[in-house]
Design an enzyme around this catalytic site. Structure first.
Site, PDB file in Angstrom:
ATOM      1  CG  ASP A  36      -2.167   0.813   1.106  1.00  0.00           C
ATOM      2  OD1 ASP A  36      -2.063   2.038   0.908  1.00  0.00           O
ATOM      3  OD2 ASP A  36      -3.272   0.234   1.190  1.00  0.00           O
ATOM      4  CE1 TYR A 155     -14.195   2.293  -7.759  1.00  0.00           C
ATOM      5  CE2 TYR A 155     -16.502   1.730  -8.089  1.00  0.00           C
ATOM      6  CZ  TYR A 155     -15.312   1.551  -7.413  1.00  0.00           C
ATOM      7  OH  TYR A 155     -15.231   0.623  -6.409  1.00  0.00           O
ATOM      8  CE  LYS A 159     -13.024  -0.870  -8.630  1.00  0.00           C
ATOM      9  NZ  LYS A 159     -11.883  -1.564  -8.001  1.00  0.00           N
ATOM     10  CB  THR A 190     -14.172   0.773   3.219  1.00  0.00           C
ATOM     11  OG1 THR A 190     -14.533   1.484   2.025  1.00  0.00           O
ATOM     12  CG2 THR A 190     -14.499  -0.696   3.073  1.00  0.00           C
TER      13      THR A 190
HETATM   14  N1  LIG Z   1     -16.126   0.223  -0.271  1.00  0.00           N
HETATM   15  C1  LIG Z   1     -16.967  -0.130  -1.251  1.00  0.00           C
HETATM   16  O1  LIG Z   1     -18.179   0.134  -1.185  1.00  0.00           O
HETATM   17  C2  LIG Z   1     -16.454  -0.861  -2.443  1.00  0.00           C
HETATM   18  C3  LIG Z   1     -17.396  -1.502  -3.268  1.00  0.00           C
HETATM   19  C4  LIG Z   1     -16.937  -2.191  -4.383  1.00  0.00           C
HETATM   20  C5  LIG Z   1     -15.589  -2.241  -4.650  1.00  0.00           C
HETATM   21  N2  LIG Z   1     -14.708  -1.599  -3.829  1.00  0.00           N
HETATM   22  C6  LIG Z   1     -13.306  -1.683  -4.167  1.00  0.00           C
HETATM   23  O2  LIG Z   1     -12.629  -2.309  -3.104  1.00  0.00           O
HETATM   24  C7  LIG Z   1     -11.259  -1.943  -3.137  1.00  0.00           C
HETATM   25  C8  LIG Z   1     -10.818  -1.531  -1.746  1.00  0.00           C
HETATM   26  O3  LIG Z   1     -11.540  -0.380  -1.396  1.00  0.00           O
HETATM   27  P1  LIG Z   1     -11.947  -0.013   0.100  1.00  0.00           P
HETATM   28  O4  LIG Z   1     -13.392   0.302   0.067  1.00  0.00           O
HETATM   29  O5  LIG Z   1     -11.425  -1.013   1.041  1.00  0.00           O
HETATM   30  O6  LIG Z   1     -11.192   1.393   0.215  1.00  0.00           O
HETATM   31  P2  LIG Z   1     -10.091   1.958   1.223  1.00  0.00           P
HETATM   32  O7  LIG Z   1      -9.912   3.386   0.826  1.00  0.00           O
HETATM   33  O8  LIG Z   1     -10.453   1.626   2.613  1.00  0.00           O
HETATM   34  O9  LIG Z   1      -8.777   1.113   0.821  1.00  0.00           O
HETATM   35  C9  LIG Z   1      -8.121   1.307  -0.378  1.00  0.00           C
HETATM   36  C10 LIG Z   1      -6.623   1.198  -0.131  1.00  0.00           C
HETATM   37  O10 LIG Z   1      -5.956   1.310  -1.402  1.00  0.00           O
HETATM   38  C11 LIG Z   1      -4.773   2.067  -1.188  1.00  0.00           C
HETATM   39  N3  LIG Z   1      -4.302   2.650  -2.444  1.00  0.00           N
HETATM   40  C12 LIG Z   1      -4.896   3.607  -3.191  1.00  0.00           C
HETATM   41  N4  LIG Z   1      -4.124   3.919  -4.244  1.00  0.00           N
HETATM   42  C13 LIG Z   1      -3.025   3.112  -4.191  1.00  0.00           C
HETATM   43  C14 LIG Z   1      -1.872   2.962  -5.003  1.00  0.00           C
HETATM   44  N5  LIG Z   1      -1.678   3.697  -6.110  1.00  0.00           N
HETATM   45  N6  LIG Z   1      -0.945   2.033  -4.645  1.00  0.00           N
HETATM   46  C15 LIG Z   1      -1.115   1.281  -3.521  1.00  0.00           C
HETATM   47  N7  LIG Z   1      -2.189   1.402  -2.704  1.00  0.00           N
HETATM   48  C16 LIG Z   1      -3.129   2.314  -3.035  1.00  0.00           C
HETATM   49  C17 LIG Z   1      -5.183   3.135  -0.175  1.00  0.00           C
HETATM   50  O11 LIG Z   1      -4.046   3.713   0.456  1.00  0.00           O
HETATM   51  C18 LIG Z   1      -6.069   2.327   0.758  1.00  0.00           C
HETATM   52  O12 LIG Z   1      -5.320   1.778   1.820  1.00  0.00           O
HETATM   53  C19 LIG Z   1     -11.135  -0.860  -4.198  1.00  0.00           C
HETATM   54  O13 LIG Z   1     -10.670  -1.418  -5.397  1.00  0.00           O
HETATM   55  C20 LIG Z   1     -12.560  -0.391  -4.365  1.00  0.00           C
HETATM   56  O14 LIG Z   1     -12.798   0.170  -5.629  1.00  0.00           O
HETATM   57  C21 LIG Z   1     -15.115  -0.926  -2.733  1.00  0.00           C
END
Ligand SMILES: NC(=O)c1ccc[n+]([C@@H]2O[C@H](COP(=O)([O-])OP(=O)(O)OC[C@H]3O[C@@H](n4cnc5c(N)ncnc54)[C@H](O)[C@@H]3O)[C@@H](O)[C@H]2O)c1
Length: 257
Positions: A36, A155, A159, A190
């Site tokens: 990360d 986005y 995806k 999150t």
């Molecule tokens: N939270 C939701 O509702 C949801 C729904 C569907 C999909 N997602 C996907 O789940 C995944 C995780 O998201 P989350 O909700 O846990 O978010 P989050 O913000 O809690 O975690 C995302 C993490 O990715 C890291 N990150 C961002 N850019 C980066 C980079 N260039 N290099 C390395 N690390 C990087 C951030 O520092 C963070 O720790 C994402 O791909 C998001 O699109 C989330």
């Protein structure tokens, strides 16, 4: 795949879904590389895993950078002697003010992190996994990759790309002994979602939340099921508050698709 004794890299492991998955896979007996940009969050994930008796190391890495992506994967090889699991999970949204009002650099970054880095990590991991006879790659897509996403079309495009990329690699199971699947969560509780709501409020944009929101641990459960189940490859697993549904577009045996 039996998880105990394996090694995995989780991108975006400092927060949210990535942290929950890292903790869960470590609990199942895998040694984890938490990758990360966020060092403090990464240290916290490692601390939580170690205090529960698991093995983990943090690597500061920007998943969009070739050298960083190589380094996070190589760490699994040098520290644990193998790479069996990759969870391409780091991600961001455009956020308010949204497309096309946000600066073009922001749309570009969403495609770089959410789609290009998944392609990069997958391609770099494959030869390393083959050294141990194969592995499992789980990409974090989203319901936004399966259905139109009016609030964040960029986005949704990224995806959607992850979903089709994953489905297109179904043949890797036979060719390389690598199963590639993705998870498509609905709204998960999150920091990403909380930041999005706050930004929308600041820009006077009305946002909508379902009455039941998914917890990151439920997504971690779904990831573990995809790692374990050898019959799953080239599929998406939709995770809603009401349950799971497999999207299986695999061509029939003998098809030329
Ligand atoms: N939270 C939701 O509702 C949801 C729904 C569907 C999909 N997602 C996907 O789940 C995944 C995780 O998201 P989350 O909700 O846990 O978010 P989050 O913000 O809690 O975690 C995302 C993490 O990715 C890291 N990150 C961002 N850019 C980066 C980079 N260039 N290099 C390395 N690390 C990087 C951030 O520092 C963070 O720790 C994402 O791909 C998001 O699109 C989330």
């Amino acid at each position: 795949m039996e998880i105990k004794g394996k090694a995995g890299v989780i991108t975006g492991g400092s927060s949210g879904i990535g942290r929950a998955t890292a903790e869960r896979l470590a609990k199942e007996g895998a040694a984890i590389v938490v990758a990360d940009l966020d060092e403090a969050g990464g240290a916290e994930t490692v601390k939580r895993i170690e205090s529960a008796g698991g093995r983990a190391v943090f690597v500061k890495a920007d998943v969009t950078k070739l050298e960083d992506a190589r380094r996070m994967l190589d760490t699994a090889m040098s520290k644990y002697g193998r790479l069996d699991i990759l969870h391409n999970n780091a991600g961001i949204g455009v956020g308010a003010p949204g497309y096309p009002d946000a600066p073009p650099e922001r749309w570009h970054l969403v495609i770089e992190i959410d789609l290009q880095a998944v392609i990069l990590g997958t391609g770099l991991a494959a030869p390393l996994m083959q050294k141990n006879g194969g592995g499992v790659i789980i990409n974090t897509a989203s319901m936004a990759g399966l259905y139109p996403h009016r609030q964040d079309a960029v986005y949704g495009a990224a995806k959607g790309g992850v979903v089709n990329f994953t489905h297109s690699l179904a043949s890797w199971e036979a060719e390389r002994k690598i199963r590639v699947n993705c998870i498509c969560p609905g709204i998960v509780d999150t920091p990403l979602v909380r930041r999005g709501l706050e930004l929308a409020k600041q820009h006077g944009i009305k946002s909508w939340m379902p009455s039941k929101i998914i917890q990151p641990e439920e997504i971690a459960d779904a990831v573990v099921s995809l790692v374990r189940d050898d019959s799953m490859f080239g599929c998406s697993l939709e995770v809603r508050p009401t349950g799971r549904q497999i999207v299986d577009p695999r061509p029939a045996p003998g098809s030329r698709r």
